[in-house]
Every structure is written in structure tokens, then in C-alpha cells.
Design a protein around this motif. Sequence first.
Motif, PDB file in Angstrom:
ATOM      1  N   SER A  21      32.150  44.614  35.462  1.00  8.81           N
ATOM      2  CA  SER A  21      31.792  44.115  36.967  1.00  8.81           C
ATOM      3  C   SER A  21      32.900  44.212  37.942  1.00  8.81           C
ATOM      4  O   SER A  21      34.096  43.810  37.777  1.00  8.81           O
ATOM      5  CB  SER A  21      31.621  42.371  37.017  1.00  8.81           C
ATOM      6  OG  SER A  21      31.988  42.076  38.007  1.00  8.81           O
ATOM      7  N   GLY A  22      32.674  45.323  38.936  1.00 10.35           N
ATOM      8  CA  GLY A  22      33.586  45.563  39.997  1.00 10.35           C
ATOM      9  C   GLY A  22      34.121  44.306  40.562  1.00 10.35           C
ATOM     10  O   GLY A  22      35.454  44.236  41.000  1.00 10.35           O
ATOM     11  N   LEU A  23      33.255  43.325  40.955  1.00 10.16           N
ATOM     12  CA  LEU A  23      33.738  41.989  41.503  1.00 10.16           C
ATOM     13  C   LEU A  23      34.783  41.223  41.003  1.00 10.16           C
ATOM     14  O   LEU A  23      35.588  40.773  41.270  1.00 10.16           O
ATOM     15  CB  LEU A  23      32.550  41.302  41.736  1.00 10.16           C
ATOM     16  CG  LEU A  23      32.880  40.238  43.129  1.00 10.16           C
ATOM     17  CD1 LEU A  23      33.149  40.812  44.339  1.00 10.16           C
ATOM     18  CD2 LEU A  23      31.373  39.265  43.113  1.00 10.16           C
ATOM     19  N   ARG A  24      34.342  41.260  39.492  1.00 16.69           N
ATOM     20  CA  ARG A  24      35.323  40.549  38.440  1.00 16.69           C
ATOM     21  C   ARG A  24      36.760  41.193  38.384  1.00 16.69           C
ATOM     22  O   ARG A  24      37.769  40.507  38.267  1.00 16.69           O
ATOM     23  CB  ARG A  24      34.486  40.375  37.184  1.00 16.69           C
ATOM     24  CG  ARG A  24      35.427  39.622  36.434  1.00 16.69           C
ATOM     25  CD  ARG A  24      34.426  39.194  35.113  1.00 16.69           C
ATOM     26  NE  ARG A  24      35.300  38.150  34.241  1.00 16.69           N
ATOM     27  CZ  ARG A  24      34.651  37.324  33.368  1.00 16.69           C
ATOM     28  NH1 ARG A  24      33.145  37.480  33.436  1.00 16.69           N
ATOM     29  NH2 ARG A  24      35.244  36.826  32.419  1.00 16.69           N
ATOM     30  N   ARG A  25      36.627  42.734  38.586  1.00 19.16           N
ATOM     31  CA  ARG A  25      37.715  43.073  38.343  1.00 19.16           C
ATOM     32  C   ARG A  25      38.585  43.072  39.526  1.00 19.16           C
ATOM     33  O   ARG A  25      39.894  42.916  39.448  1.00 19.16           O
ATOM     34  CB  ARG A  25      37.602  44.750  38.343  1.00 19.16           C
ATOM     35  CG  ARG A  25      37.006  45.334  36.980  1.00 19.16           C
ATOM     36  CD  ARG A  25      37.369  46.938  36.937  1.00 19.16           C
ATOM     37  NE  ARG A  25      36.626  47.444  37.800  1.00 19.16           N
ATOM     38  CZ  ARG A  25      35.681  48.034  37.803  1.00 19.16           C
ATOM     39  NH1 ARG A  25      34.799  47.806  36.419  1.00 19.16           N
ATOM     40  NH2 ARG A  25      35.087  48.958  38.477  1.00 19.16           N
ATOM     41  N   PHE A  26      38.274  42.829  40.869  1.00 18.39           N
ATOM     42  CA  PHE A  26      38.777  42.580  42.049  1.00 18.39           C
ATOM     43  C   PHE A  26      39.482  40.982  41.767  1.00 18.39           C
ATOM     44  O   PHE A  26      40.657  41.239  42.195  1.00 18.39           O
ATOM     45  CB  PHE A  26      37.838  42.517  43.233  1.00 18.39           C
ATOM     46  CG  PHE A  26      38.358  42.039  44.414  1.00 18.39           C
ATOM     47  CD1 PHE A  26      39.184  43.336  45.126  1.00 18.39           C
ATOM     48  CD2 PHE A  26      38.249  41.124  45.015  1.00 18.39           C
ATOM     49  CE1 PHE A  26      39.761  42.732  46.197  1.00 18.39           C
ATOM     50  CE2 PHE A  26      39.008  40.559  46.301  1.00 18.39           C
ATOM     51  CZ  PHE A  26      39.740  41.562  46.975  1.00 18.39           C
ATOM     52  N   TRP A  27      38.835  40.315  41.452  1.00 16.58           N
ATOM     53  CA  TRP A  27      39.490  38.913  41.295  1.00 16.58           C
ATOM     54  C   TRP A  27      40.378  38.673  40.292  1.00 16.58           C
ATOM     55  O   TRP A  27      41.576  38.125  40.351  1.00 16.58           O
ATOM     56  CB  TRP A  27      38.418  37.820  40.992  1.00 16.58           C
ATOM     57  CG  TRP A  27      37.634  37.545  42.231  1.00 16.58           C
ATOM     58  CD1 TRP A  27      36.102  37.881  42.424  1.00 16.58           C
ATOM     59  CD2 TRP A  27      38.054  37.011  43.579  1.00 16.58           C
ATOM     60  NE1 TRP A  27      35.774  37.616  43.539  1.00 16.58           N
ATOM     61  CE2 TRP A  27      36.713  36.798  44.254  1.00 16.58           C
ATOM     62  CE3 TRP A  27      39.176  36.382  43.872  1.00 16.58           C
ATOM     63  CZ2 TRP A  27      36.845  36.200  45.439  1.00 16.58           C
ATOM     64  CZ3 TRP A  27      39.246  35.882  45.259  1.00 16.58           C
ATOM     65  CH2 TRP A  27      37.994  35.824  46.047  1.00 16.58           C
ATOM     66  N   THR A  28      40.206  39.488  38.944  1.00 18.91           N
ATOM     67  CA  THR A  28      41.278  39.250  37.960  1.00 18.91           C
ATOM     68  C   THR A  28      42.075  40.427  38.088  1.00 18.91           C
ATOM     69  O   THR A  28      43.449  40.235  37.350  1.00 18.91           O
ATOM     70  CB  THR A  28      40.421  39.516  36.522  1.00 18.91           C
ATOM     71  OG1 THR A  28      39.680  40.590  36.633  1.00 18.91           O
ATOM     72  CG2 THR A  28      39.624  38.269  36.311  1.00 18.91           C
ATOM     73  N   ILE A  29      42.035  41.608  38.428  1.00 18.07           N
ATOM     74  CA  ILE A  29      43.196  42.535  38.573  1.00 18.07           C
ATOM     75  C   ILE A  29      43.559  42.712  39.670  1.00 18.07           C
ATOM     76  O   ILE A  29      44.873  42.619  40.220  1.00 18.07           O
ATOM     77  CB  ILE A  29      42.629  43.968  37.913  1.00 18.07           C
ATOM     78  CG1 ILE A  29      42.064  43.656  36.583  1.00 18.07           C
ATOM     79  CG2 ILE A  29      43.810  44.934  37.861  1.00 18.07           C
ATOM     80  CD1 ILE A  29      43.118  43.313  35.495  1.00 18.07           C
TER      81      ILE A  29
END
Lengths: 350, 293
Positions: free
Chosen positions: B196-204
Motif C-alpha cells: 500500500s502506497g498510503l501505508r508506505r507514506f505513513w510508515t516510511i
Amino acid sequence: MANIQIANVSKTYAGDIHAVKSVNIDIADGEFIVLVGPSGCGKSTLLRMIAGLETITSGTASIGGKIVNKVEPAERDIAMVFQNYALYPHMSVYANMAYGLKNRGTPKAEIDARVKEAVRMLELEPYLDRKPRALSGGQRQRVAMGRAIVRKPAAFLFDEPLSNLDAKLRVSMRGEIKQLQKRLGTTSLYVTHDQLEAMTLADRLVVLNRGEVEQIGTPLDVYHNPASTFVAGFIGSPAMNLVNVEITGQTIAFGDQTISVENRTLPQGKSTLGIRPEDLRLAQDGSGFAFHVDYIEELGAQRLVHGHASGTPLTVTLSSEVALPEDIRLSVLAEKLHFFSAETGKRITA
Amino acid sequence: MKRVQFSHPYLPYLFLLPQMAVIFIFFYWPSAQAIQSSFYLEDPFGFGSTFVGINNYTDILSSSEYMRIAWFTVWFTVLVTFFSLSIGLLLAVKADAILKGASAYKTLLISVYAVAPPVAGLIGVMFFDQHIGPFVKFAALFGWDMRIGINYYDTAIAMITIAVWKQIPYNFIFFLSGLQGIPVSVREASAIDCRSGLRRFWTITLPLLSPTAFFLLIINMTYALFDTFGIVDTTVKDKAANNPITLVYKVYMDGFRGNDLGGSSAQSVILMIVVFVLTIFQFRFLERRVHYN
Ligand SMILES: Nc1ncnc2c1ncn2[C@@H]1O[C@H](COP(=O)(O)OP(=O)(O)OP(=O)(O)O)[C@@H](O)[C@H]1O
Ligand SMILES: [Mg+2]
């Protein structure tokens, strides 16, 4: 676990740069394949296309029998180890390893068990809570390995994972990677420009040159039967001697000297003769051809003698216990001679 | 580090003097003056002043008007900071996705944005012009009769929008260069680890951007509190009475329009204390969560 098929894969970058040209490789389940070649030959590009980090211009890549050209990297069931480790700098060692599993919805207990196991294997226990910046290069490399291992992927992809380490660590990590891969039995594709690393790690080598496959084979096969002058010069250290020769009957002529060979049929006319430095011998009682020494490198048990014969540079590996005579004459082992086409550079099989 | 030995021991201090003088003249001295005069009641016609103790402060803090303006300032600051940061970030993320590798393009984009803020401010004000402003006309299409400078909420919306509009380019540049500073291989590793791109944004991405974000947070709050003076001034057009204004604007009004130097000084001292506390809070509690590389 899975096999990987690379069928007619090409990559063209903007500006008509053909980085990879119609490559075919079949990788069996559990096999350790090393892609080797000089800088810029397209190794990383090929690996990254399989990882899904680069689009495939044409051809297909399949993992476990399924074509993955259009599959997201996270869904290809592969794990990659990068040259500069690419650890998440804001996460602890534990979190770095757990991240991929967490995002795949693996239960906490399972994650914990897998990370603990990997950490034990890689002897990283004392560092679990550290951030990457508080680790040495070798430790970071292990964490990157751990991050790949815990995922239990269908395949490992390595892009020059050892080239940022010092020589000694590189050798020991090389051994560890080989052992780990054997233990886990995971299909692996490993990129390096270091031919020694390639030889020691590979079940099979893929030698790439300018985006094209020059040869695929076991390390010994590639070493003993190089498919072209390129492979001959690239694999093996010191490199194979390549001499332009003209052959008539059983006589090989180069410069103003000749070598006579028996018990072997020779390709007639002009060709390139390849001979490894260790396959040249000191000739007894005036036979063979004259060789003039330029300089000598002492390696301990052996010495590398660099010189020339009739204007052609040659390197010879000799035992350091044998005293060098005043006038050196060399002879060859007929069965160790390699012949390559003078035009294409391809191996001539008699 | 290079060490220079001065032959004369006072020479270095002489070099420091201009800088020290600037800080003293423009910061310490006025601050001290403000603190001092906040305890006095100044005669409006300049005939001396009377010591009144903390009267100015109690007056301010018990004034319902002051409290109303303080609340507006809080909302104004929170909204301006939130929107200019989030929109700046959003645009930077979009630009970054396109810019991967294209560095000539990047320089071009950044240089355009570097000259943009003053111009953007001007355009923002024009947007909301009562007579020619396209935004006002646009609102009218939906039956919204925007009366800037007359209706409290319309004015507040215009003010916040202009302030956000003006700050976005600045945030954009910083976020973009922050994003470009995240190693490509780290992003690639995360693309393999997380679908998930959104999740990558929040976590990385966001955690790695936190130093930039923290810096911008402080800058943007300071901006909303102090640098929006001109925007407030043009939007309320001298008719502050029923219009939303911020505390800084009130300091100016009371001091220079109302000639209440004592009260105005007390207000600025209160502002100083608020900023001081805010800054300490930010560094103590927020900076802990910032990951510096
Ligand atoms: N994004 C890109 N755009 C254009 N050309 C590229 C791009 N990436 C790589 N290339 C070119 O493609 C060729 C192969 O590059 P690649 O990175 O695969 O080489 P490599 O074999 O991994 O080399 P090295 O050992 O130096 O890492 C090179 O000529 C390179 O210049
Ligand atoms: Mg590479």
C-alpha cells in the motif's frame, strides 16, 4: 520456493539505451544463479526487472510459473538485498526485519518467532533495539539479510550486497551467504562484478556483456570452456592470455615463433589462441618458444611472471620453488588450448 | 577547523559588534522597552506616564474582546499551519513522483517556486478583491454572497485562504527537497515490503521527513502568528471593528491607532511569553519524535 524464468527479456531506456537485450535464463527451484559482468553491462537492470522496480520493455519474467511483468514488487514474493543495505533508518533492527511481515498481516507471534530465528542465525541478538546508524557496515549487511530471510520468499535477489564491505569481511560474508542459501534452499539471483565472488557462490554463472548473455554454465564449465574471448578474459584471475595466431597443419604461428602441437586437431587459418597462465610450463632443453620477463609478482606459493613472447604480452603462473633460468622458454599443454574465432570472438569447437 | 590568531585581542569583538548591535537594537532593547512600558499608563498626548503595576495585564486578560481575538488567533494559526503544511506536502509528494531522476526539471521547478511567495501573496489578495476577485465571483455562482471586510466569517475565510496560499510555495520547496533526500533504495526496499502506497507514506516517508516537517511547523506557526500582519491589514481594510483580527494586529492597533502604549506593550509581552512557551514545548515534546539522520 519457486523457479524463475526469464524469457526474451529486454530493457530499453529513454534515449534508445538498450541496457538488456533479449535475455533468456531458466532458474531451477533452489538454484543459486550469479549474474556477472563488467560495470554497466545491465546486471542490476535485469535484477530490478525481476524485482519489479523497473518495467520490462519486452519479454516475460515468471516466478513460480506465473508471469509477473505487471505484478507489484510487494506481490512478487521476492526479497531483495541492496548494495547500500537500504535499511529503514528510523526503525530498530527488529522493526526493520518485522516491517515486511507486518504489512502482510502475519500474526505477531509468528513475526516474533521468525525474527528471533533469523537474528539467532545471523548472530544479531545484541543489536535488536539499535537503529541502523549505530551498527557497523557488516552488521547492517546482516540486518539486510535478516530482513530478506524472515519473509521466507520464493526468491532472494541480491544486488552487489558485499561490495561496500572490506576485503576480509567480504570473504567471510560470502561464505555465510552461501551456507545460508544452501540451508534455506531458496532460489537466489545474485549480481556482482567480482568474478571471484561469482565463481565461489554460483551453482551456475550467467556472464553478461553489453546487455547480452555471453555464457551460462557452472563456474568450472565457464572457466574451462569459455564461450568467447570476452568470457575468457573476464573469468579467472589472472586473466587468460589471448594471442592472435595463424595455424597451418599442426603448427601455430604467432609473431616470428611457432608452437607445434600433436594429438589434437587444430582450426586452420587465423584465430585467437587462449591459454591460462597456469597452463604454460617452463620448457626443457631448448624446446618451446622464447619468453622475455618484464616483471614478477610474488604471491607466496606461486609467482606471476609477466613478460612477452614475440611482442605478445603473456602472463605465466609458476611455482616459486622453481628457479628461473637465464633464457626462459615456455611450452603449452595441447589439451588446455582454447581457440576463438578471429572475427566474432566465439569459441571454436573442434 | 581553521584557527586564526588575531594580533590584537579586541579585534574579534570588533567584528562581532555589528551583529551584536543589530540584535541589541532590534531585539533586546525593544523587548526591554516593551516590558518596562507595560507597567505604565502612557499619556495619549505624550505628557509623561504613570506607574500602574500589573493593571495593564489584568485589563487585557479580563477583556472579553481580547479573549475573542486570542481565540481567533489560535484558530487562525492552527488552520493556516495545518493547511499550508498539508497542501505543501501533498503537492511536493505529487511533484516528487514525477521528478524521479529528472534533475534539470527539478531545478527549474524550484527556481520558479523560489520567486513565487511574494507574487503569490499579491495574487491571493487580488483573488478575494470584493469587486474584481475571481474567488468572490466564483462563490457568488453558488449563491454565496461573500462580503469581505464586512461579514466576519467571510473575512476570516479570505484571510486564512490568502495566508495559506502565500505559504504553500515555501513549504513545497522544503518538503520537495526533503523527499528528494530520501534514498531511492530505501523507497525501493519499502516497495518490496509494503504493497500500500498510503501505508508506505505513513510508515516510511513521513517519519523520514520529520526533521523537515518539524522545522516547517515552527516556521509556519511563527508565520501565522506574526508574518500575516499585512494580510490581515489588507483584508480588514482599516475596519477592524467587527472583523476578525489576530493578536499581533491588535498590538499594532492599540499602540499606534489607539495610542495605548502601555496596553499594547503588555499585549506584546504576553505574545512573547506565549511564543516562548510554545517553542519550548515544541522542542521538548515534539522533537523527541523527530528522526534526524
Ligand atoms: N534510469 C536509467 N536511464 C537510462 N539509462 C540507464 C538507467 N539505468 C541504467 N541505465 C544504463 O543501463 C546500462 C546498464 O546499467 P546497470 O545499472 O544495469 O549496470 P550494472 O551492470 O548494474 O553496472 P554496475 O556494475 O556498475 O552496477 C548502463 O549503460 C546504464 O547507463
Ligand atoms: Mg549495478
